[in-house]
Design an enzyme around this catalytic site. Sequence first.
Site, PDB file in Angstrom:
ATOM      1  N   HIS A  92       0.813  -1.219   0.000  1.00 47.03           N
ATOM      2  CA  HIS A  92       0.000   0.000   0.000  1.00 47.03           C
ATOM      3  C   HIS A  92       0.850   1.274   0.000  1.00 47.03           C
ATOM      4  CE1 HIS A  92       0.333  -0.234   4.495  1.00 47.03           C
ATOM      5  NE2 HIS A  92       0.267   1.091   4.395  1.00 47.03           N
TER       6      HIS A  92
ATOM      7  N   ASP B  21       0.319  -7.589   1.518  1.00 41.02           N
ATOM      8  CA  ASP B  21       0.665  -6.169   1.591  1.00 41.02           C
ATOM      9  C   ASP B  21       2.186  -6.023   1.661  1.00 41.02           C
ATOM     10  OD1 ASP B  21       0.419  -3.428   1.756  1.00 41.02           O
ATOM     11  OD2 ASP B  21      -0.064  -3.424   3.891  1.00 41.02           O
TER      12      ASP B  21
ATOM     13  N   SER C 110       4.370   2.599   7.954  1.00 42.75           N
ATOM     14  CA  SER C 110       4.097   1.384   7.186  1.00 42.75           C
ATOM     15  C   SER C 110       5.288   1.006   6.318  1.00 42.75           C
ATOM     16  CB  SER C 110       2.882   1.589   6.283  1.00 42.75           C
ATOM     17  OG  SER C 110       1.703   1.620   7.031  1.00 42.75           O
TER      18      SER C 110
END
Length: 182
Positions: A63, A97, A163
């Site tokens: 992402h 992810d 992230s």
Amino acid sequence: VKSEGFNLFNLSNKKCETKKLSSSELFKKIIPGIVEIKGKDSIGTGFVISHKRNKTYVLTNYHVVEGNNKVDIRWEDGNFDAGNVISDGGGEDTLGDIAIVEIEGKVGKPLKLASYQPELGSDVVAIGSPEGLDFSITSGIVSALREDEKIIQTDVAMNPGNSGGPLIDKSGCVIGMNTFIL
């Protein structure tokens, strides 16, 4: 490119140390292998996993790079590089992810990857570039292991931009990859 690209890497780095380090020692040891990744509409963190044939490979969340073939890489020393997204897990679920970014030239320090599961209550740290600010470190513990022990739950403070960064045990080994969206 889908996840078959991940098989290109022999990620069985040197063994993790058993010596426990302070958070400040960990930061100094790990930061040369951490990058900020900036896409057209996203920002996150990544970490060096390998050098092969004068190229550097960085692992991050899908992402963070989704919709980008090229991304900007910022190192802790302020230098910038261009990165190409060469492989991704498709982002269809939490375990997908994941993505790999390739950088021309040999830069950064590959981080050691743990081959063991962390224990509940283990001390851990996260290093990342929250909201595109300078790199920071936060600490906490392993709170739980989920999804057949494939997902590590932790109480480490996470912010948008963390992230894709590494979750690190106190010996300096990567035990997981941080994601803020779960």
